[in-house]
Scaffold this motif. Structure first.
Motif: not given
Ligand SMILES: Nc1ncnc2c1ncn2[C@@H]1O[C@H](COP(=O)(O)OP(=O)(O)O)[C@@H](O)[C@H]1O
Ligand SMILES: [Mg+2]
Length: 424
Positions: A116, A139, A141, A153, A185, A189, A221, A270, A281
């Motif tokens: 992304a 998103v 982070k 998100v 995105l 997943e 989550n 994704m 990630e």
């Molecule tokens: N760019 C993105 N677009 C859509 N959903 C996302 C995106 N980035 C993360 N997510 C959602 O958020 C969740 C957690 O993000 P992630 O980057 O895996 O961080 P972590 O596992 O460290 O919490 C992902 O599993 C996904 O469901």
């Protein structure tokens, strides 16, 4: 084995299938590893590098496997390597693929890995201005390790701004003083766990997990409520594309940065509606609960794979051999998880569950005067194999239903994404 979750129980269970493994010490392990023959739990923290080094040296330990991300990010591998110990798991520099999302994103951009579009900020006002310019969905982070709670998100700009204010306001401590803001995105997943010796990288079977607490993939989550492998979403052509566009460039770019990465590189992807894989990630370790479905399918002795990585001879290893079956795992959690929950409930029915042929991995359990009790949010991970996903999932649930403890909770729809797609 450093760690105490379902992932670590699965790793030890698999290692002990090999007669070459004399004994495993688990630091600190759990109620499941405590009951394994040739396995000993050692009451020691995963961040007690000195204690772990002493234990390994005194007992002539041939290989140390690090399960969780926190000790990797703290530099456990660097410390133990300085004592001439063999470690499966990246150094602190390599662990940045997971411990800093901004660092990982810069690596992906440099390696031209599909991901992304994103920008990193250390200033809340600049971050808010960027969100307003981009609009929602978007998103947010937190940069550092946040135990799976650092990502929002956001469906509206207001929600995104609230997430930024919470992060910079200290909700995640130092981990949230930098944020990555990225494009939303769409898609499905998948988890691609790959083993690498820093030169060669090989994917394990593709898996999918269920991150959310509620059925239909709704609600908060969690660490993961279930998983299955090999997911049919990833065809062999797509796996080849992932190898060439993502895994190999990641390792090559790490090397170009002087990082000799030996361990698991886990790519959370994704798969877009156009069928393109994009990295969400990277993680620096085995996934939980993906490991609990991948390892029961692995036929190659696990220590051969781990040693080939740590000794940098993965290229010479024969192709990994896999059972031609499907695996499904259902996580049993404490009621209330991922929010507040109680611990210490006696657990019954594990023998009856295992009598069905399923495998019961322990995640949050401990032995209290010979009685197994719950000791965490995710308590057990029940895995079953089958000739189809339908059979594997049905078998896992049959075993799950034999287990009891007060206020237990599990999702009843693990694998729903593959059940519909399977030809009967
Ligand atoms: N760019 C993105 N677009 C859509 N959903 C996302 C995106 N980035 C993360 N997510 C959602 O958020 C969740 C957690 O993000 P992630 O980057 O895996 O961080 P972590 O596992 O460290 O919490 C992902 O599993 C996904 O469901
Ligand atoms: Mg993730």
């Amino acid at each position: 084995m450093v760690g105490s979750g379902g992932r670590e129980h699965a790793l030890v269970w698999k290692l002990l299938q090999s007669p070459r493994i004399q004994e495993v010490f688990c630091i600190p392990g759990n109620g499941g590893t405590a009951q394994l023959d040739r396995c000993r739990n050692i009451a020691m923290g995963v961040s007690d590098f000195e204690g772990i080094a002493r234990l390994a040296l005194v007992n002539n330990i041939g290989l140390i496997v690090v399960g969780p991300e926190v000790p990797l990010a703290e530099g456990i591998t660097d410390y133990l390597q300085q004592q001439q110990l063999m470690v499966f798991g990246p150094t602190q520099a390599g662990a940045q693929v997971e411990s800093s999302k901004a660092w990982a994103k810069a690596l992906m951009q440099e390696a031209k890995i599909p991901t992304a579009k994103a920008a990193a900020f250390t200033d809340v006002d600049l971050a808010i201005a960027y969100v307003k310019a981009q609009g929602a969905p978007i998103v947010i982070k937190a940069d550092g390790l946040a135990a799976g709670k650092g990502v929002t998100v956001a469906t509206t700009v207001e929600e995104a701004i609230a997430a930024l204010e919470a992060s910079f306001g200290g909700l995640f401590g130092a981990a949230g003083q930098q944020v990555v803001i990225e494009e939303y995105l769409e898609g499905q997943e998948v988890s691609i766990l790959a083993v690498t010796d820093g030169l060669t990288i090989r994917p394990l079977l593709p898996a999918q997990d269920h991150k959310q607490i509620g059925e239909g993939d709704t609600g908060s989550n969690t660490g993961g409520m279930g998983a299955y492998a090999p997911t049919p979403i990833v065809s062999s052509a797509l796996m080849e594309q992932i190898q060439v566009e993502i895994l190999e460039p990641a390792i090559a770019t790490l090397r170009a940065r002087g990082i000799d990465y030996r361990g698991v590189l886990y790519a959370g992807l994704m798969i877009t509606p156009q069928g393109e894989p994009k990295v969400i990630e990277f993680n620096s370790r085995f996934g939980d609960p993906e490991t609990q479905v991948i390892l029961p399918l692995l036929e190659t002795p696990l220590e051969e794979v781990l040693l080939a990585c740590t000794q940098q001879r993965l290229e010479e290893l024969a192709p990994l051999a896999w059972k031609a079956e499907a695996a499904a795992c259902v996580v049993i959690a404490s009621g209330g998880y991922p929010e507040a929950y109680k611990k210490g409930h006696p657990i019954q029915g594990i023998d009856q569950a295992e009598a069905t042929g399923a495998i019961v991995f322990h995640a949050g359990t401990k032995l209290k005067q010979e009685q197994l009790v719950s000791d965490g949010g995710r308590v057990l991970a029940v895995t079953a194999l089958g000739s189809t996903f339908e059979a594997a999932i049905a078998h896992a649930y049959k075993a799950v239903e034999r287990i009891q403890f007060a206020d237990l909770y599990y999702r009843k729809d693990i694998g729903h994404r593959v059940l519909g797609s399977e030809a009967s």
